[in-house]
Design an enzyme around this catalytic site. Structure first.
Site, mmCIF file in Angstrom:
data_model
loop_
_atom_site.group_PDB
_atom_site.id
_atom_site.type_symbol
_atom_site.label_atom_id
_atom_site.label_comp_id
_atom_site.label_asym_id
_atom_site.label_seq_id
_atom_site.Cartn_x
_atom_site.Cartn_y
_atom_site.Cartn_z
ATOM 1 N N LYS A 1 55.957 35.068 38.033
ATOM 2 C CA LYS A 1 56.607 35.947 37.047
ATOM 3 C C LYS A 1 57.831 36.572 37.708
ATOM 4 O O LYS A 1 58.065 37.777 37.658
ATOM 5 C CB LYS A 1 55.603 37.008 36.566
ATOM 6 N N ASP B 1 44.083 33.290 39.122
ATOM 7 C CA ASP B 1 42.806 33.705 38.557
ATOM 8 C C ASP B 1 42.802 33.462 37.053
ATOM 9 O O ASP B 1 41.890 32.846 36.490
ATOM 10 C CB ASP B 1 42.569 35.179 38.877
ATOM 11 N N TYR C 1 44.895 41.828 44.686
ATOM 12 C CA TYR C 1 43.544 41.705 45.227
ATOM 13 C C TYR C 1 43.445 42.213 46.665
ATOM 14 O O TYR C 1 42.372 42.180 47.257
ATOM 15 C CB TYR C 1 43.088 40.245 45.198
ATOM 16 N N ASP D 1 53.815 33.192 31.989
ATOM 17 C CA ASP D 1 53.414 33.206 30.581
ATOM 18 C C ASP D 1 53.726 31.879 29.907
ATOM 19 O O ASP D 1 53.000 31.432 29.020
ATOM 20 C CB ASP D 1 54.062 34.375 29.829
#
Length: 474
Positions: free
Chosen positions: A232, A357, A161, A333
């Site tokens: 991640k 988000d 972002y 995940d």
């Protein structure tokens, strides 16, 4: 401090919120800047402000009141001033400290940059805070929505972002790809396709640590059991993996007496269960498969066990660790599965920007969706509370949209100001209204026997329940 912004004088009957020594100083008549928003924002703002004003009036019997002050962004600003985000609007939020906004238009694939992201970055509102909880009566696609009650702290200024990107085919991106392929990746079995667009994903020590620090402080203040670092890092080792490592540094270096990491809890717990356990036995319990690991890896785990016991067993051992704030981490995940199957095991999540988000929306889907999902953007001495959904222009000015997102964002604002009585009154009355099955169309179509209300009527129903509640207490 200016006397006016965008040509609109500050209200003479209001006082400016101050910030001194790390604390907001809230007058009884604070000036609160607001952006009503684009599209459906107009309807939901009109409904929401009625609810908030009624709650403040009933909670404090006229001794406190909001002094609303409109500032402009989005389509209304473009029409009035020829720009989507006037400098005066940013200055007003900066000077007046605490504000609220409805949804703003952001075209996909081109045009103006996200106004929401721009405000966050210009004012350094580094934490996006999104509480997600179940209110009785809300229709849900899961069997046990009541298990969902967590707060997500999403880093707000970095990651993808940050807006650092180059379009495919431009001279700038060709130059960057040439540098990457021929300098940074020279001799490596990796190459960037020549027809790529490129975006940069910065994650810093500064951005990570202040976000995790805020999440831990929140958990301690509200006596919550855990903070989970979501990342991640198994793939992006030097960005999201670093987020994990820096997050643990905050927990163990800045909050040592108040926290325990998950691995530390295993090591200390093993020692509690068997005071005669050896370092090697303890290591094999926390790291299965040690017998097949290389010698240098085994020695590193033995060293970790010794270091943990030497450092914290005196303060965390003999069951004391069970009373500490648990800091753990989960792969991004994996957390998507776990928020569905065992949401009650998590209370605070701290995440990089993109992960937060996605995860906040996935959590909201279990407890009514974005229509009632609140949010806040918080920095050092500034805060803007906002609807988390979009503008839904096809429903604009039709008085049908659920105003819950802005109403509950206002609840967060009242809590941030310390006006807890008014915040509880809004939240309790909204839940009561939903339990009565007096709801807007998004809930009515999913609830048997519900009465469909317009946006304005839903606000009226909440206010009626407020008045009944306060009358019964007096």
């Amino acid at each position: 401090m200016a006397a006016s912004y965008n040509g609109v004088p500050l209200p003479a009957d209001g006082c400016v919120i101050e910030f001194k020594k790390g604390r907001f100083i809230i007058p009884d008549n604070p000036i609160i800047p607001y952006i009503e928003g684009d599209g459906t924002g107009r309807d939901i703002w009109r409904a929401s402000v009625r609810v908030v004003d009624s709650a403040v009036e009933q909670a404090y019997l006229g001794k406190r009141r909001m002094i609303w002050y409109e500032v402009f962004a989005g389509e209304k600003a473009k029409d009035l001033f020829g720009t989507w985000l006037p400098d005066d609007t940013v200055s007003a939020f900066r000077d007046l400290r605490i504000g609220i906004k409805g949804p703003l238009t952001t075209p996909v694939g081109g045009g103006i940059r996200s106004l929401n992201v721009a405000l966050r970055q210009i004012l350094d509102l580094y934490a996006c805070v999104r509480p997600v909880k179940y209110y009785k009566g809300i229709p849900s696609p899961v069997k046990h929505p009541e298990r969902m009650n967590m707060v997500i702290f999403r880093e707000n200024t970095e990651d993808v972002y940050s807006g650092i990107e180059w379009k495919e085919g431009t001279p700038e991106v060709r130059k960057l790809i040439d540098f990457l392929n021929n300098v940074m990746l020279a001799g490596k079995n990796k190459q960037v396709h020549a027809d790529s667009g490129i975006g940069i994903k910065p994650i810093s020590i500064t951005g990570t640590k202040r976000l995790v620090r805020m999440a831990i402080e929140y958990a301690l203040m509200h006596h919550l059991p855990s903070v989970t670092l979501v990342h991640k890092g198994n793939i992006m080792k030097y960005t999201e993996g670093a987020f994990r490592e820096w997050g643990y540094e905050v927990a163990t270096q800045e909050f040592r007496s108040e926290t325990v990491t998950e691995r530390e809890s295993w090591i200390v717990g093993n020692m509690d269960s068997n005071p005669a356990i050896t370092v090697e036995e303890n290591a094999h319990l926390i790291e299965p498969g040690m017998e097949h690991a290389p010698e240098d890896f085994r020695q590193s785990i033995y060293a970790e066990v010794r270091r943990t016991l030497d450092t914290i067993y005196a303060t965390h051992g003999r069951g004391q660790w069970k009373k500490k704030l648990l800091v753990n981490d989960r792969i991004a995940d994996s957390i998507f599965q776990q928020i569905v199957t065992r949401a009650d095991e998590y209370s605070v999540l701290a995440t990089p920007n993109l992960n937060g988000d996605y995860i906040s929306d996935a959590c909201a889907a279990q407890v009514g969706g974005l229509g009632i999902a609140p949010g806040a953007n918080i920095g050092a001495g500034h805060a803007i509370f906002e609807a988390t959904h979009g503008t839904a222009p096809k429903y604009a000015d039709k008085d049908v949209i659920n105003p819950g997102s802005v109403i509950l964002s206002a609840v967060m604002m009242l809590q941030h100001m310390g006006w807890m009585e008014a915040a509880r009154l809004v939240e309790d009355s909204m839940e009561q209204t939903i339990e009565q099955k007096r709801v807007t169309y998004d809930f009515e179509r999913l609830m048997e026997g519900a009465t469909k209300l317009r946006t304005s009527e839903f606000a009226t129903a909440i206010i009626e329940n407020m008045m009944a509640t306060t009358s019964s207490r007096r």
